[in-house]
Design a protein around this motif. Structure first.
Motif: not given
Length: 397
Positions: A277-286, A319-330, A332-338
């Motif tokens: 995963a990488h940050f794309n300037g606005q959120s984290y993407q797969v 359902e895998d791709e939706f789950f993966i996209e969701e947890i990747v963004n969350r 990434g946000q948590i790691l950067s916040d903490e």
């Protein structure tokens, strides 16, 4: 445009009369020369408000007095791609950081060799230190403070401790149900109670990678304890005997114990998703999803320990791709916040025998992926991110 480095005088300059260009995060004014000298090396760069770049520093380790260590293959690919997209990348170590700049190395493809250069402080530092001990040194902490003072974007601040990761993610409602119960081993009775509760657990060093040091601990119907490693199995008549053997290991470095998850099998063996995963300037993407399957042992799916690569499409569910996209963004946000800004990370995710998701690991310094398309996407994502930092086009998380 073209900027030049004179290897003889260790100076940067441009050849545009009546222009005032700068280089690096501190916007150091460049010299003007009407023509390049024979010892000058040209670099194609972009401009942003007369500042030239992006100037990217890749922080590596050092072994001995001269040897630079790290992911050399990634470094060369990244340097080549940065140059192809009109930027400059230099490899440097903690010892190369000076008061007013960095004395690093640039790979020159035409000469198939490395050139030692002196550079202003870069716009971005991509942290690829290979050893956790280096990040715990006073030298590293001094470097962090210096980069903060210079307003350098420091990219991926540290390795992630496994227990620290568990406690951070456990607080997030979206993620808590995907985490196997985990404890930090700190005393004899605590581990015994955890083993009684789960009967089968995994024990791992809290600061290891690539499956190093992991083993399985099982409690039989009697009092005996079985330890299963990659290539051995040992049974102890009772818990006290096991503890006497392993207590020095547990106290020599932090270890965690994790409840066993009975995995979903594919063709007789467990498998995990390796998500980049990488940050794309606005959120984290797969960036890409690889799959690793265990071999003769089921402790880990790492290829270095007998695992193998299979295609994501072989095991992917709707359902895998939706789950993966969701947890990747969350995540990434948590790691950067903490912990500080993470522009890149990977997640190891498994499936239980009931098809439920399990988050095993988050890695702040992903290894190179064997899948060529994932590795290409990785380089492309990093290039875009470096350019966004240089041109200040990022959105606040």
């Amino acid at each position: 445009m073209i900027v030049y480095y004179d290897a003889r005088t260790e100076s940067w300059f441009h050849t545009f009369q009546h222009q005032k260009f700068t280089l690096g995060v501190e916007e150091i004014p460049l010299l003007f020369r009407p023509t390049p000298s024979p010892s000058s090396i040209p670099f194609s760069v972009q401009t942003h408000q007369l500042n030239l770049g992006p100037l990217v520093g890749i922080l590596a380790g050092r072994k001995g007095k001269e040897s630079v260590v790290g992911n050399g293959s990634l470094f060369k690919k990244l340097q080549k791609s940065i140059e192809e997209h009109s930027g400059i990348a230099l490899i440097f170590t903690l010892e190369d950081i000076k008061k007013n700049g960095i004395r690093g190395h640039i790979y020159i493809p035409e000469k198939e060799g490395w050139l030692k250069i002196y550079s202003p402080f870069p716009h971005i530092v991509y942290n690829r230190l290979p050893f956790r001990a280096l990040e715990q040194s006073d030298q590293y902490q001094s470097a962090i403070r210096l980069f903060q003072e210079k307003k350098v974007c420091f990219f991926n601040p540290s390795f992630i401790d496994k227990y620290q990761l568990y406690t951070i993610l456990k607080r997030e409602p979206l993620l808590t149900s995907f985490l196997p119960e985990t404890i930090l081993i700190d005393e004899k009775s605590q581990l015994m109670d955890f083993l009684k509760k789960h009967t089968q657990i995994y024990v791992k060093p809290a600061n290891s990678a690539k499956g190093k040091g992991i083993f399985k601990l099982g409690k039989d119907n009697e009092d005996s304890i079985t330890v299963t490693g990659y290539s051995h199995q040992q049974t102890y008549p009772h818990y006290d005997t096991f503890w006497s053997k392993y207590k020095e290991i547990f106290f020599s470095q932090p270890h965690i114990a994790q409840a066993e998850v009975t995995p979903l099998l594919y063709k007789g063996n467990r498998f995990d998703f390796r998500i980049l995963a990488h940050f794309n300037g606005q959120s984290y993407q797969v960036t890409g999803v690889g799959v690793r399957q265990s071999g003769q042992q089921n402790l880990t799916t790492h290829v270095l320990n007998g695992g193998k690569i299979i295609e994501f499409d072989e095991v992917k569910r709707a359902e895998d791709e939706f789950f993966i996209e969701e947890i990747v963004n969350r995540c990434g946000q948590i790691l950067s916040d903490e912990l500080g800004f993470f522009g890149e990370f990977s997640i190891d995710v498994g499936l239980t025998e009931k098809g439920e998701y399990v988050i095993y690991e988050v890695n702040s310094k992903p290894m190179s992926f064997d899948e060529e398309h994932i590795e290409k996407n990785r380089i492309d994502s990093l290039i875009v991110l470096f350019q966004q930092f240089f041109k200040k086009q990022l959105f606040t998380l």
